[in-house]
Structure formats: C-alpha cells, structure tokens
Design an enzyme around this catalytic site. Structure first.
Site, PDB file in Angstrom:
ATOM      1  CG  ASP A  89      87.995  -4.407 105.318  1.00  0.00           C
ATOM      2  OD1 ASP A  89      88.935  -5.100 105.744  1.00  0.00           O
ATOM      3  OD2 ASP A  89      87.904  -4.020 104.144  1.00  0.00           O
ATOM      4  CG  ASP A 271      82.711  -7.548 101.350  1.00  0.00           C
ATOM      5  OD1 ASP A 271      82.848  -6.347 101.047  1.00  0.00           O
ATOM      6  OD2 ASP A 271      83.677  -8.351 101.363  1.00  0.00           O
ATOM      7  CB  CYS A 309      60.783  -9.559  93.536  1.00  0.00           C
ATOM      8  SG  CYS A 309      61.961  -8.835  94.706  1.00  0.00           S
ATOM      9  CB  CYS A 311      62.364  -6.413  97.390  1.00  0.00           C
ATOM     10  SG  CYS A 311      61.941  -5.406  95.949  1.00  0.00           S
ATOM     11  CB  CYS A 314      59.077  -6.213  93.655  1.00  0.00           C
ATOM     12  SG  CYS A 314      60.548  -6.010  92.618  1.00  0.00           S
ATOM     13  CG  HIS A 340      65.008  -5.123  93.339  1.00  0.00           C
ATOM     14  ND1 HIS A 340      63.987  -6.053  93.266  1.00  0.00           N
ATOM     15  CD2 HIS A 340      65.914  -5.490  92.379  1.00  0.00           C
ATOM     16  CE1 HIS A 340      64.252  -6.934  92.318  1.00  0.00           C
ATOM     17  NE2 HIS A 340      65.421  -6.609  91.762  1.00  0.00           N
TER      18      HIS A 340
END
Length: 377
Positions: A89, A271, A309, A311, A314, A340
C-alpha cells in the site's frame, strides 16, 4: 499479464502473472502491515494456509526499519523469506488515518511519525521510491483518501490532486524500473479511484484513470465509515467504468458478506485486517456464523472450531483448549485463531473461484450468506 478465465454475470475468475508467481482471482490478500501478520504468524504458516498474496504498508516500513534497510537486505521478499507476490500500500491511507499528524500540499504530505514524532515528507515520487526499495510485486499509487463525509467542493479538489499524483507516480515508476540497481524492474502499478460516495465524481475519476493504461485499478475510500448500502451503490456505479481486462481491487474490505457482494459486482482483489484482528480477540469465522471463543459455553466443548476445516487449529485442537489459552493470555490461543480465520478467508476465495468457473456464483453466494447468520454453534 492479467487474463479473465471465466465470467458469471459481473463476477469474474482471473489470473494475474507476476514476476513472483501467479495470482488466481478473486483473491484475498493477507495483511502484514509491518512485514508480518499480527498474531505470531510466520511466512511458513502463510504457505500452509493457502495465502497467495501478502500485503505490507509503505509508510510503516519506511518509518521502521526503513526502506533503505530493506533494500540493503535484498528487498521485502528476502527480508520476510516469502517467495510469492507482495502488494505494498502506498502510504496514502495514512493521509486519512493520521489526520491529526499531517498537512496535505500539492507536492505531497507532511507527516509527524506516529512512532517518534519526527517530520516525514511523502509525495508520489517518494512513495514510488520507497516501494521500489521494498521491491514489492505490486505498488499502489500515492493518493489522498478523503473522509467519506467530505463535502463536494473538497472531494472534487482532492480527486483532481489524486489524478495529478497518479501521473507523477506512473512517470516515477517508469524511471525507477529502468535503473540498474532496482531490485524488481518489473514492479506493477495499480491506480486508485476516489470520490467518496459521490457517484458522478467516482465515475469521472474512473474514466480518467482508466485512460492511463495501468496494470490494475483499485477502489479506495470505502469501508471508512459509510454504510454497506452506500458501498454497494458506489461499486455498482464505478466498476463498469474500470477496465474489465485488468484486476479490480476493493481496498480494505472486508467481512465475508462484503466480499461475496463485491465479487458479484466485478471485484477480484481484496484485503482487510478483520480476520487477523478478530482472531487476536478470540472471534473466529465459520460457515455457520462467527464464534466468540471467550464465551463460557465453549469451556467443555471438545469440537474443533469448525468440523471438517483443514486449518492448523482445527486439525489438532478443541474449542475448549483454545478458549483456555485465550483466557490464560497465552499467545498460542491468539495465533491459532488468526491462522483459522485466514484459512477460512483463503478457502472461501477458492470456493468463489470454483463457483464462478461453474457458472453458479449467485447460488453459491445466496447459500453462503444464508448459512453465515451470525448464530453461534
């Protein structure tokens, strides 16, 4: 080079080839303002949670450790040990967020550093020079992000100045990309559409910057206090006037619902700090709503945050254990929640891409929104 691979209504499934690899769109860029995702998330973690693009901030890295330091160490990719695309940015948002510490002039903006109070000047050329030193994949043009409630006369003057600044950014990037010591001579430049909630100013500005033939186009100055209805209204008005054969980036947005609605209006880059910020406070996203893991109801809950999930949290840990970590102020609890949430967002973008390819995006969006009611499970 950007190519649209499929369309479903205004929703588009694209692919952007960059010097640091391919970006499959729609994409959610994971925000690492100071070259790291807050929550003790490493770049190795990012590889494992499907991150395509990491986003860092020009102003913050200029203040600390200094873009000259990053350049001497080989650029942001080597500094972070990250081999995929990075978007920086421009620092323009700090014109908005540091309102009490800056003065805006035609040549640029005079800041007082939020770290130590020292005086800083940043204009279009300086922003491009800093981003060239950082050697990001995609550089954002330096703009002013005016308040969404700014009056029409101020908004018109601000947007005209942003257009002039964009011309200076383009020229300076062309110069910098031609220098022999530039780390990334194939750095891309995205311009930013501004205009608050004034449709006519937005459309006029979109036409002006579209004529400048940039690598991509962002819509800035939304998600800064206006209603969701105003955001969607502006997207409906503006996106048709931005080049459909270039990436369209909605800056700083947003919630899963915001992303689903914006994709349906032709946006394909996003974003937001929400997934990491909320994760650090124990709020986690699921396909059945958002959970607050601090709640007592999870004290004996042996289930993962979300069944099925993949991740890191999880796959291994229970809601009860993560809640314990959060209550005990152990950093691992915060880290697992952030991992997560980012995995949830990145997986949702995969689902979006697949739905657009199959021509069933509207059905996917309706089903996703119906399930994400906010009810805790």
């Amino acid at each position: 080079m950007y190519k649209v691979l499929a369309r479903d209504g205004l929703a588009k499934r694209g692919r952007l080839q960059t010097v640091h690899g391919v970006i499959e769109t729609p994409v959610f860029m994971n925000v690492g303002t100071a070259a790291a995702i807050k929550g003790a998330v490493s770049t190795e973690d990012l590889q494992g949670i499907k991150t395509q693009v990491e986003l860092s901030n020009t102003y913050h890295l200029h203040v600390r450790p200094g873009d000259d330091v990053v350049k001497r160490l080989g650029g942001l990719h080597k500094f972070m040990v990250w081999d995929k695309p990075i978007l920086t940015d421009s620092g323009g948002f700090q014109v908005f967020s540091l309102a009490g510490l800056r003065r805006i002039k035609e040549e640029g903006v005079y800041f007082n550093s939020h770290i130590d109070g020292r005086k800083i000047f940043m204009g279009p050329e300086e922003s491009m020079q800093i981003q060239s030193n950082l050697a990001s994949t995609i550089a954002m043009a330096f703009d002013e992000c005016p308040s969404s409630v700014a009056d029409r006369p101020y908004m018109e003057k601000s947007v005209e100045r942003t257009t002039r600044w964009l011309g200076r950014c383009k020229e300076e990037m062309r110069r910098l990309n031609g220098l022999p010591d530039t780390i990334n001579p194939r750095q891309l430049l995205f311009g930013i559409n501004q205009g608050g909630i004034y449709e006519d100013i937005r459309i006029r500005h979109a036409k002006e910057i579209a004529a400048m033939d940039l690598d991509g186009y962002a819509i800035g100055g939304l998600a800064v206090g206006e209603s969701h209805e105003d955001m969607y209204r502006i997207l409906d008005a503006v996106v048709p006037y931005l080049p459909a054969d270039k990436p369209t980036y909605l800056m700083g947005v947003g919630t899963p619902a915001n992303i689903l609605e914006a994709v349906d209006r032709g946006v394909d880059f996003f974003d937001c700090v929400y997934p990491s910020r909320n994760g650090r406070h124990g709020h986690v996203y699921t396909n059945h709503g958002k959970l607050n893991l601090f709640n007592a109801r999870y004290e004996l809950d042996s289930r993962p945050i979300e069944e099925g999930c993949g991740c890191p949290a999880c796959r291994t840990y229970s809601r009860a254990y993560i809640r314990h970590l959060l209550k005990a102020k152990e950093m691992l609890g915060m880290r697992l929640c952030v991992l997560h949430n980012l995995y949830f967002y990145n997986t949702m973008m995969e689902e979006i891409r697949e739905a657009v390819e199959k021509g069933c995006y509207r059905e996917y969006k309706a089903d996703k929104l119906a399930h994400m009611t906010g009810r805790e499970v």
